[in-house]
Design an enzyme around this catalytic site. Structure first.
Site, mmCIF file in Angstrom:
data_model
loop_
_atom_site.group_PDB
_atom_site.id
_atom_site.type_symbol
_atom_site.label_atom_id
_atom_site.label_comp_id
_atom_site.label_asym_id
_atom_site.label_seq_id
_atom_site.Cartn_x
_atom_site.Cartn_y
_atom_site.Cartn_z
ATOM 1 N N ASP A 194 0.821 -1.208 0.000
ATOM 2 C CA ASP A 194 0.000 0.000 0.000
ATOM 3 C C ASP A 194 0.859 1.264 0.000
ATOM 4 O O ASP A 194 2.066 1.220 0.273
ATOM 5 C CB ASP A 194 -0.942 -0.012 1.210
ATOM 6 C CG ASP A 194 -2.309 0.566 0.891
ATOM 7 O OD1 ASP A 194 -2.410 1.380 -0.055
ATOM 8 O OD2 ASP A 194 -3.281 0.218 1.581
ATOM 9 N N ASP A 226 -10.489 1.468 -3.511
ATOM 10 C CA ASP A 226 -10.991 1.112 -2.179
ATOM 11 C C ASP A 226 -12.510 1.030 -2.154
ATOM 12 O O ASP A 226 -13.088 0.549 -1.182
ATOM 13 C CB ASP A 226 -10.533 2.144 -1.144
ATOM 14 C CG ASP A 226 -9.099 1.926 -0.699
ATOM 15 O OD1 ASP A 226 -8.562 0.821 -0.935
ATOM 16 O OD2 ASP A 226 -8.503 2.852 -0.120
#
EC number: 3.2.1.22
Length: 716
Positions: free
Chosen positions: A449, A514
């Site tokens: 990430d 997301d």
């Protein structure tokens, strides 16, 4: 071979590029597009001849032409291909002359120099997939002083018919939204100063005939294979032809070449097609032709983030793993919250050690459980980041990218960015990740990430450091993969904020967004698919109530939208009723039945009128023997009954049978009072040619809004 004073034809993958080389002047791309079948010398010379322009009144003695590196010394009046400055003398004008051109059937290398100690190499290739690849290297051969490189951009001409521009924009949870406007005189600029491409970044800038779609219209596009700051532009002038340009966006003073040093641009890739689908297929095939492209079936993945967030209870995670395995999941990824001090998102980043207060026996009990269930093990990391509330943040504040030693940049998500161009910081992070993978050999997958933009990203010397940090991240990933054979990495950056061919050269999947709301995902996935093939595009079914939009959707829509990507689950399955688990299992089985086609075939999208409220997308096998499509009624149709839908991408001359797949959504396929459709209930299967399916289509049930059904198509 010295190919100056010649016409050069590069051809591969159905694409031709014709370069007009005139003495010491920079070569000019006279043609870029469909393969020239009758490429005789006379034809090639005529292509070059008819594209040479004449001088006009009120202008220079010759009209400017776009070369591989357009400069004012050649009479170029648009945006130059390079701007440079001698640090002591202030010289800013350079007159590059071609010294030699090396050529093969599909690539050339142009070598040029300036008397003031600048050498340039331009590598041009038509790849086996039909992409036009360009890269520029600039060397400072002056032994006395430095050379500041301000901008270097690679240029691609587009035909005069290109009168409309398409690119993408967006934000967190709503990435890659298309926008269009006319290609008028002037410069249209898309750039990122975020230290990563960013959620608002465009994957491509495309220029084509007005109204071009996925199935129609000649269109050319450019993508930059770079994960840092960048700029992509479309420009048209009153005295020069339209072109696209792409390059790294450099901060002031970021690249100063000392004597003997070289700066090399990221690779810029151009594609073309009759419609965006054909254009995108060249990008997809380029990735698929890599020797390290994932070859094994892409495993159905369950990720724990939306299921548990920071709740790291072993019994709960085991229950989720049990439920996931029961429905056919093949990879289990433990997300954020497993390492030292990480009870929320304000602390712990940088301390990549298992938190023994949460995991008294370490992570191994979880990995053993997952392994016994027959699933692969994966782990979330964010190695480029640091919290001030961490041992690393407290002990090594000098490792943080900052404008000067006395000031930090604005915080993002309570975190800052490590300077991986600092050798000590790089070696520390490399050792942490290497130790995790060595101590837990079951971990074969890292979800990597990157949850904040870079601002005022200066290194220890106070100079801009985005360029060096981008290269350091590449090097870090490369070294981990070299040390741990078979390791896969997913590129996640607040979802889809780092999606480019630079990072995809080192990773095996991107986390598309997301947001798992299926309606939002329709657009996000469609335009991510412009360059990213389905097998590298993470697409998960989430819970009924979307955590990011607050909307509620049926399982058939959530699963059906995930069907045509690298399918996964973002959901606490341990709390799901058995009937829904059965449906999840059915969808996963359908995906597995078709994933060889989904992950190797050609992605297609129907250009349906907006008033139909319908979305049709699919994947056609490479041999066009079969295909799978989803049909979604996003909102009610303007017509009643609805207009027919079409199915693009099939072989026009081949006959196909088409049938609706029996999924749970099928029960919701009609309103009360709608009669049966004759073709659905005919004794013999409906048989149509690919041409008829693409142009005439079929009448479909009048679906309730936000309903999805699946069609299978097989050649006779």
């Amino acid at each position: 071979m010295d190919a100056t004073n010649s016409i050069i034809h590069l051809c591969s993958g159905g694409t031709s590029v014709v370069l007009d080389c005139i003495g010491s002047e920079m070569p000019i791309i006279a043609y870029w597009g469909a393969e020239i079948k009758n490429a005789s010398q006379a034809v090639l010379e005529s292509v070059a001849l008819v594209t040479r322009t004449q001088a006009v009144s009120g202008g220079l003695q010759r009209s400017p032409r776009l070369s591989l590196l357009p400069l004012a010394s050649q009479g170029w009046q648009g945006t130059p291909g390079a701007t440079m400055l001698r640090t002591s003398t202030g010289k800013f004008c350079f007159n590059l002359a071609v010294d030699s051109i090396d050529k093969t059937d599909s690539c050339i290398a142009v070598h040029a120099s300036d008397p003031d100690g600048v050498q340039v190499k331009i590598a041009v290739e038509v790849t086996p997939s039909g992409l036009l690849s360009q890269q520029i290297s600039i060397s400072n051969t002056d032994g006395r002083e430095g050379l500041q490189v301000h901008d270097v951009a690679v240029s691609f001409p587009v035909p005069a018919s290109a009168r409309e521009i398409l690119d993408t924009t967006g934000r967190h949870l709503r990435e890659r939204q298309p926008q269009r406007h006319g290609f008028t005189v002037g410069r249209h600029v898309r750039e990122s100063r975020r230290g990563r491409p960013g959620a608002d970044a465009t994957l491509v800038v495309a220029a084509g005939t007005p109204g071009f779609g996925f199935e129609r219209g000649l269109v050319h596009a450019v993508h930059l294979a770079w994960s840092g700051n960048h700029r992509i532009t479309a420009e048209r002038g009153p005295s020069y032809s339209s072109f696209l340009q792409a390059g790294e966006l450099l901060e002031p003073g970021e690249i100063t070449l000392l004597p003997g040093e070289t700066y090399t641009t990221p690779v810029a890739l151009g594609s073309w097609g009759q419609g965006l689908s054909q254009l995108s297929h060249r990008f997809h095939e380029h990735l698929r032709q890599r020797t390290h492209h994932p070859a094994a079936p892409r495993p159905v993945t369950i990720n724990t983030w939306e299921a548990v967030y920071f709740d790291m209870r072993l019994d709960r995670l085991k229950a989720i793993a049990d439920a996931a395995a029961s429905v056919g999941a093949e990879r289990f990824v433990l997300d954020d919250g497993w390492f030292n001090g990480r009870r929320d998102d304000t602390a712990g980043l940088g301390d990549w050690f298992v938190d023994r207060t949460v995991w008294p026996e370490g992570l191994q009990p979880l990995w053993d459980h997952v392994d016994k269930l027959g699933m692969q093990c994966g782990l979330w990391v964010e190695p480029e980041m640091v919290n001030l509330d961490s041992d690393v943040g407290r002990n090594h504040p000098d490792w943080i990218l900052r404008p000067d030693p006395n000031r930090l940049p604005v915080a993002g998500r309570s975190q800052y960015v490590l300077d991986l161009s600092n050798r000590a910081a790089f070696e520390y992070i490399l050792k942490c990740l290497d130790d995790i993978l060595t101590q837990h050999p079951m971990i074969r997958y890292l979800k990597w990430d990157h949850n904040r933009d870079l601002l005022e990203a200066g290194g220890a010397d106070g100079r801009a450091a985005v360029h060096n940090n981008t290269l350091a991240v590449y090097r870090l990933m490369d070294m981990l993969k070299q040390r741990h054979g078979g390791l896969e990495i997913e590129s996640c950056a607040s979802g889809g904020a780092r999606v480019d061919f630079g990072i995809l050269e080192r990773t095996d999947r991107i986390w598309t967004s997301d947001c798992t709301d299926p309606l939002e995902r329709l657009t996000i996935q469609k335009y991510t698919n412009l360059i990213v093939p389905n097998e590298l595009m993470g697409a998960h079914m989430g819970p009924a109530h979307s955590h990011t939009t607050g909307r509620t959707h049926g399982l058939h829509l959530r699963a059906g939208v995930a069907l045509l990507g690298h399918m996964g689950i973002e959901w606490d399955l341990s709390q799901v009723e058995s009937n829904d688990l059965d449906q999840v299992r059915d969808w996963i089985q359908l995906h597995k039945k078709w994933r060889h086609v989904i992950h190797t075939g050609r992605a297609v999208y129907a250009d349906l009128p907006q008033e139909t409220g319908a979305d049709v997308r699919g994947v056609v096998a490479k041999d066009a023997q079969k295909a799978i499509y989803t049909y979604i009624q996003m909102h009610t149709s303007q017509t009643y009954p609805p207009a027919p839908i079409t199915f693009p991408g099939l072989d026009y001359d081949r006959a196909y049978t088409i049938q609706m797949v029996n999924t749970p959504a099928t029960d919701q396929a009609s309103f009360v009072g709608q009669s049966d459709l004759p073709w659905l209930h005919a004794i013999q299967p409906c048989t149509l040619t690919g041409q008829m399916l693409a142009n005439i289509g079929i009448q479909v049930p009048n679906l309730l809004p936000e309903t999805l059904i699946v069609f299978e198509v097989h050649a006779l």
